[in-house]
Design a protein around this motif. Structure first.
Motif, PDB file in Angstrom:
ATOM      1  N   ASP A  62       0.840  -1.206   0.000  1.00  0.00           N
ATOM      2  CA  ASP A  62       0.000   0.000   0.000  1.00  0.00           C
ATOM      3  C   ASP A  62       0.872   1.252   0.000  1.00  0.00           C
ATOM      4  N   ALA A  63       1.874   1.224   0.857  1.00  0.00           N
ATOM      5  CA  ALA A  63       2.750   2.396   0.973  1.00  0.00           C
ATOM      6  C   ALA A  63       3.459   2.698  -0.339  1.00  0.00           C
ATOM      7  N   LYS A  64       3.901   1.664  -1.034  1.00  0.00           N
ATOM      8  CA  LYS A  64       4.666   1.871  -2.260  1.00  0.00           C
ATOM      9  C   LYS A  64       3.784   2.172  -3.470  1.00  0.00           C
ATOM     10  N   LEU A  65       2.596   1.615  -3.497  1.00  0.00           N
ATOM     11  CA  LEU A  65       1.753   1.750  -4.691  1.00  0.00           C
ATOM     12  C   LEU A  65       0.733   2.879  -4.601  1.00  0.00           C
ATOM     13  N   LEU A  66       0.540   3.412  -3.405  1.00  0.00           N
ATOM     14  CA  LEU A  66      -0.370   4.551  -3.248  1.00  0.00           C
ATOM     15  C   LEU A  66       0.381   5.879  -3.172  1.00  0.00           C
ATOM     16  N   ASN A  67       1.703   5.807  -3.168  1.00  0.00           N
ATOM     17  CA  ASN A  67       2.529   7.015  -3.074  1.00  0.00           C
ATOM     18  C   ASN A  67       3.580   7.020  -4.178  1.00  0.00           C
ATOM     19  N   ASN A  68       3.716   8.133  -4.841  1.00  0.00           N
ATOM     20  CA  ASN A  68       4.779   8.268  -5.842  1.00  0.00           C
ATOM     21  C   ASN A  68       6.043   8.882  -5.244  1.00  0.00           C
ATOM     22  N   GLU A  69       5.895   9.400  -4.022  1.00  0.00           N
ATOM     23  CA  GLU A  69       7.030   9.971  -3.287  1.00  0.00           C
ATOM     24  C   GLU A  69       6.662   9.980  -1.808  1.00  0.00           C
ATOM     25  N   ILE A  70       7.599  10.404  -0.970  1.00  0.00           N
ATOM     26  CA  ILE A  70       7.279  10.517   0.451  1.00  0.00           C
ATOM     27  C   ILE A  70       6.103  11.478   0.609  1.00  0.00           C
ATOM     28  N   THR A 187      10.586   3.434  -4.852  1.00  0.00           N
ATOM     29  CA  THR A 187      10.824   4.135  -6.106  1.00  0.00           C
ATOM     30  C   THR A 187       9.956   5.393  -6.169  1.00  0.00           C
ATOM     31  N   GLU A 188      10.552   6.511  -6.522  1.00  0.00           N
ATOM     32  CA  GLU A 188       9.774   7.744  -6.687  1.00  0.00           C
ATOM     33  C   GLU A 188       9.470   7.946  -8.172  1.00  0.00           C
ATOM     34  N   THR A 189       8.228   8.251  -8.470  1.00  0.00           N
ATOM     35  CA  THR A 189       7.778   8.451  -9.845  1.00  0.00           C
ATOM     36  C   THR A 189       7.024   9.763  -9.937  1.00  0.00           C
ATOM     37  N   LEU A 190       6.707  10.166 -11.169  1.00  0.00           N
ATOM     38  CA  LEU A 190       5.961  11.413 -11.347  1.00  0.00           C
ATOM     39  C   LEU A 190       4.557  11.314 -10.767  1.00  0.00           C
ATOM     40  N   SER A 191       3.988  10.120 -10.849  1.00  0.00           N
ATOM     41  CA  SER A 191       2.649   9.910 -10.309  1.00  0.00           C
ATOM     42  C   SER A 191       2.433   8.411 -10.136  1.00  0.00           C
ATOM     43  N   VAL A 192       1.341   8.034  -9.473  1.00  0.00           N
ATOM     44  CA  VAL A 192       0.948   6.632  -9.367  1.00  0.00           C
ATOM     45  C   VAL A 192      -0.462   6.496  -9.920  1.00  0.00           C
ATOM     46  N   ASN A 193      -0.728   5.308 -10.462  1.00  0.00           N
ATOM     47  CA  ASN A 193      -2.045   5.047 -11.026  1.00  0.00           C
ATOM     48  C   ASN A 193      -3.070   4.937  -9.901  1.00  0.00           C
ATOM     49  N   LYS A 194      -4.140   5.704 -10.012  1.00  0.00           N
ATOM     50  CA  LYS A 194      -5.167   5.697  -8.971  1.00  0.00           C
ATOM     51  C   LYS A 194      -5.921   4.374  -8.921  1.00  0.00           C
ATOM     52  N   ASN A 195      -5.751   3.545  -9.959  1.00  0.00           N
ATOM     53  CA  ASN A 195      -6.436   2.258  -9.998  1.00  0.00           C
ATOM     54  C   ASN A 195      -5.607   1.121  -9.417  1.00  0.00           C
ATOM     55  N   ASN A 196      -4.415   1.436  -8.901  1.00  0.00           N
ATOM     56  CA  ASN A 196      -3.635   0.398  -8.230  1.00  0.00           C
ATOM     57  C   ASN A 196      -4.442  -0.166  -7.060  1.00  0.00           C
ATOM     58  N   ILE A 197      -4.403  -1.480  -6.922  1.00  0.00           N
ATOM     59  CA  ILE A 197      -5.135  -2.137  -5.835  1.00  0.00           C
ATOM     60  C   ILE A 197      -4.193  -3.098  -5.133  1.00  0.00           C
ATOM     61  N   VAL A 198      -4.231  -3.095  -3.813  1.00  0.00           N
ATOM     62  CA  VAL A 198      -3.430  -4.021  -3.013  1.00  0.00           C
ATOM     63  C   VAL A 198      -4.376  -4.947  -2.252  1.00  0.00           C
ATOM     64  N   TYR A 199      -4.230  -6.254  -2.483  1.00  0.00           N
ATOM     65  CA  TYR A 199      -5.076  -7.255  -1.842  1.00  0.00           C
ATOM     66  C   TYR A 199      -4.309  -7.960  -0.735  1.00  0.00           C
ATOM     67  N   ASN A 200      -5.062  -8.542   0.176  1.00  0.00           N
ATOM     68  CA  ASN A 200      -4.491  -9.340   1.266  1.00  0.00           C
ATOM     69  C   ASN A 200      -5.275 -10.647   1.334  1.00  0.00           C
ATOM     70  N   LYS A 201      -5.022 -11.512   0.326  1.00  0.00           N
ATOM     71  CA  LYS A 201      -5.808 -12.737   0.194  1.00  0.00           C
ATOM     72  C   LYS A 201      -4.918 -13.917  -0.171  1.00  0.00           C
ATOM     73  N   ASN A 202      -5.487 -15.097  -0.037  1.00  0.00           N
ATOM     74  CA  ASN A 202      -4.864 -16.285  -0.601  1.00  0.00           C
ATOM     75  C   ASN A 202      -4.857 -16.123  -2.120  1.00  0.00           C
ATOM     76  N   THR A 203      -3.694 -16.222  -2.731  1.00  0.00           N
ATOM     77  CA  THR A 203      -3.575 -15.947  -4.167  1.00  0.00           C
ATOM     78  C   THR A 203      -4.478 -16.845  -4.999  1.00  0.00           C
ATOM     79  N   ASN A 204      -4.555 -18.125  -4.648  1.00  0.00           N
ATOM     80  CA  ASN A 204      -5.361 -19.052  -5.438  1.00  0.00           C
ATOM     81  C   ASN A 204      -6.842 -18.711  -5.385  1.00  0.00           C
TER      82      ASN A 204
END
Length: 618
Positions: A62-70, A187-204
């Motif tokens: 969540d921290a990495k995919l919801l933020n493009n920088e600190i 990694t710092e980027t210009l922006s992050v995709n607002k559609n990024n989703i982070v799940y906490n599930k059994n992958t299968n």
């Protein structure tokens, strides 16, 4: 962050493989995300779907995919006139009775994961973060970044060798240092995709719910259970006061991964490859894994387009099409990327037949067990179900109606181009066309009296009313003309009609005559009988074929009960209620045996049926 199997060093290699095979797409799923290095690396190029069954991993991702920088922490800075890192690092904490880390993972709890001073600070910071988030002083992306920063900072003062399966019995120099909360490395980027989703599930389970373009799979390779290796970080992230046990204080309630079990790992991969709905599949693997890489490659072939699998090594590169081009060599660690395109589209049978399950296939297949050795389509009909199942050993099609059986046999046994040509020539010869009643009746008479062949019956049903195949008591086709025809869509369905499993068998017979004990114990028996309470014309027993009444219904349930008693798995499609009528026999049978009932969708337009799938396994 120190994390088992972290792919930080392999990121350029993964990207190189993507570029080599011109893999394109908009969505990238990191399905065993761990410390999130892969999703973090690619977040500027794709919409990222990240998942891991460990909660602390979700926080980090969540921290990495919801933020493009600190994050800016504007509300926090307005209130406290400093950054949260300064605030937490300067704040003094004192032990409290509810401090879980202090009371369980420091010498106070007779464990030496952290010094008492660091344990108190971990507890204090963690609880303060929750309060700040509750009070809206922190946005969620800020909260997750701070919590992930805490988790990463904790690893730098942990009195362990890297994981939390054990702690040193002495204070290692790093662990004696005072905990300092530092920003998470990402990694710092210009922006992050607002559609990024982070799940906490059994992958299968998750792959039954999502779809996309590229899926990256980096499962556990060894018998090491990550839930044990990182239980302390999991508890800090959740801060849920779990029941712990033993010298190491592991969480008592935890989910073990089948990928780290010698007996289950191959079945986990089989289930994952069967259920995953992504076009491009990339698997990170090692020659020192508990399942030999050759077995994973052979398994992948069964689910790959044209059975083609590519294998790339970070030490040397080899290309594999339909034959293995290498053998395992020694014990030296080699990292591989296994790449294949998933054969993901369902094939629709060219035969339009009452009760076909083509629209319900995704829902049915989601309920398959993790391992399917042999799949028996007991009442195969148009063969939409069995033809689309990936069975490891074999698919068996059984159909009682000889007319239907012969059509399916013809469609699968003959050269597709020659078959299409013969159909086109017959259509032209008899001038068959949509709504042309006179020519249709003429051809129907030809079929009934002169040329009763599977080909001619197949053509007749294309032009018949609602594509119905119906006979009189003399087995003469008597369906009137309809509003359909042989067209380009029909041609493509004929050409595409194949069985996805590498081996299959066709049987023309009554399901009652099939002896289940002749099949391996990993066989799945699928039943799609006429629905007793729907009153369909084709089950009334007055149209040249046996009907379906209460005797046939109970006979079927008795047969399935026998299968269950013998230890075989079954799946039964049916309806429990239709237009106010209840199938009481079926309902009571399910209740008596405690079988699982799954709603799989609605079929039909004028009088829709709400279909269920009944099965005897989880």
């Amino acid at each position: 962050m120190r994390f088992l199997g972290n792919k930080q060093q392999l990121l350029p290699f993964i990207e190189e493989v993507i570029n080599k095979y011109n893999i394109e797409g908009e969505t990238f799923a990191d399905l065993f995300a761990g410390a999130g290095s892969v999703g973090d690396y690619f977040k500027g190029n794709y919409t990222i779907l990240s998942n891991d069954y460990l909660y602390f991993s979700k926080v980090v991702n969540d921290a990495k995919l919801l933020n493009n920088e600190i994050p800016k922490f504007d509300r926090f800075k307005t209130k406290f006139q400093c950054s949260p890192f300064e605030w937490f690092n300067n704040k003094e904490y004192k032990s409290k009775v509810h401090f879980f880390v202090y009371n369980n993972y420091s010498p106070v709890g007779e464990r030496m994961y952290f010094t008492e001073e660091n344990a108190i600070k971990i507890d204090g910071i963690r609880i303060d973060m929750e309060e700040l988030y509750k009070d809206n002083i922190l946005e969620y992306n800020e909260y997750s970044f701070l919590l992930a920063s805490l988790l990463e900072s904790v690893t730098k003062v942990s009195n362990t060798s890297g994981t939390y399966q054990a702690y040193f019995k002495f204070w290692e120099s790093r662990s004696s240092k005072l905990l300092v909360l530092r920003p998470l490395e990402m990694t710092e980027t210009l922006s992050v995709n607002k559609n990024n989703i982070v799940y906490n599930k059994n992958t299968n389970q998750l792959v039954r719910e999502i779809s996309g373009d590229i899926a990256y799979i980096d499962p556990p390779y060894t018998t090491t259970q990550y839930v044990n290796s990182y239980h302390v970080l999991e508890t800090i992230a959740k801060y849920d006061y779990p029941e712990v046990f033993g010298i190491t204080g592991r969480r008592k309630k935890r989910e073990f991964s089948g990928y780290s079990n010698n007996k289950l790992a191959l079945y986990e991969f089989e289930d994952l490859f069967r259920q995953i709905d992504f076009e491009h599949i990339l698997v990170s693997y090692s020659n020192q894994s508990i399942v030999p890489i050759e077995e994973i490659i052979e398994l992948a072939r069964k689910f790959a387009v044209d059975n083609i699998v590519h294998v790339e090594s970070n030490e040397y590169r080899e290309y594999s099409t339909n034959n293995l081009s290498y053998k395992r060599k020694g014990n030296k660690l080699k990292e591989y990327i296994i790449y294949f395109r998933k054969n993901r589209g369902n094939i629709k049978s060219p035969l339009n037949y009452s009760g076909s399950k083509d629209v319900l296939l995704p829902s049915i297949f989601k309920e398959l067990p993790k391992h399917v050795g042999t799949f028996v389509d007991m009442m195969g009909g148009a063969f939409n179900v069995g033809a689309n199942v990936f069975a490891i050993d074999k698919v068996i099609y059984n159909e009682f109606n000889p007319f239907i059986f012969d059509i399916i046999d013809m469609l699968l046994s003959n050269d597709k181009v020659s078959l299409v040509k013969e159909i086109q020539e017959t259509v032209n010869q008899y001038s068959l066309e949509k709504k042309n009643k006179e020519n249709y009746i003429n051809f129907r008479n030809i079929y009934n009296n002169l040329k009763k062949t599977p080909l001619n019956l197949f053509i007749l049903q294309m032009y018949s009313f609602q594509n119905i195949i119906r006979f009189n008591s003399k087995h003469q086709m008597n369906t009137p003309t309809g509003n359909n025809e042989f067209n380009e869509g029909s041609i493509q369905r004929i050409k595409n009609f194949n069985v996805k499993s590498t081996s299959f068998e066709l049987i023309n017979g009554n399901y009652l005559d099939l002896d289940p004990t002749m099949y391996p114990k990993d066989t799945i028996f699928y039943f799609d009988p006429p629905y007793f309470i729907t009153n369909s014309e084709y089950i009334d027993g007055k149209r040249g074929m046996n009907g379906w009444d209460s005797n046939q219904e109970t006979e079927l349930l008795q047969y399935i009960s026998k299968l269950n008693d013998l230890g075989y798995k079954f799946m039964l499609s049916n309806v429990l209620e239709h237009r106010g009528k209840m199938n009481n026999i079926l309902i009571e049978w399910i209740d008596t045996h405690d079988f699982e009932v799954v709603d799989i969708g609605r079929t039909g337009i004028k009088f829709p049926r709400y279909e269920v799938l009944i099965k005897n396994f989880d």
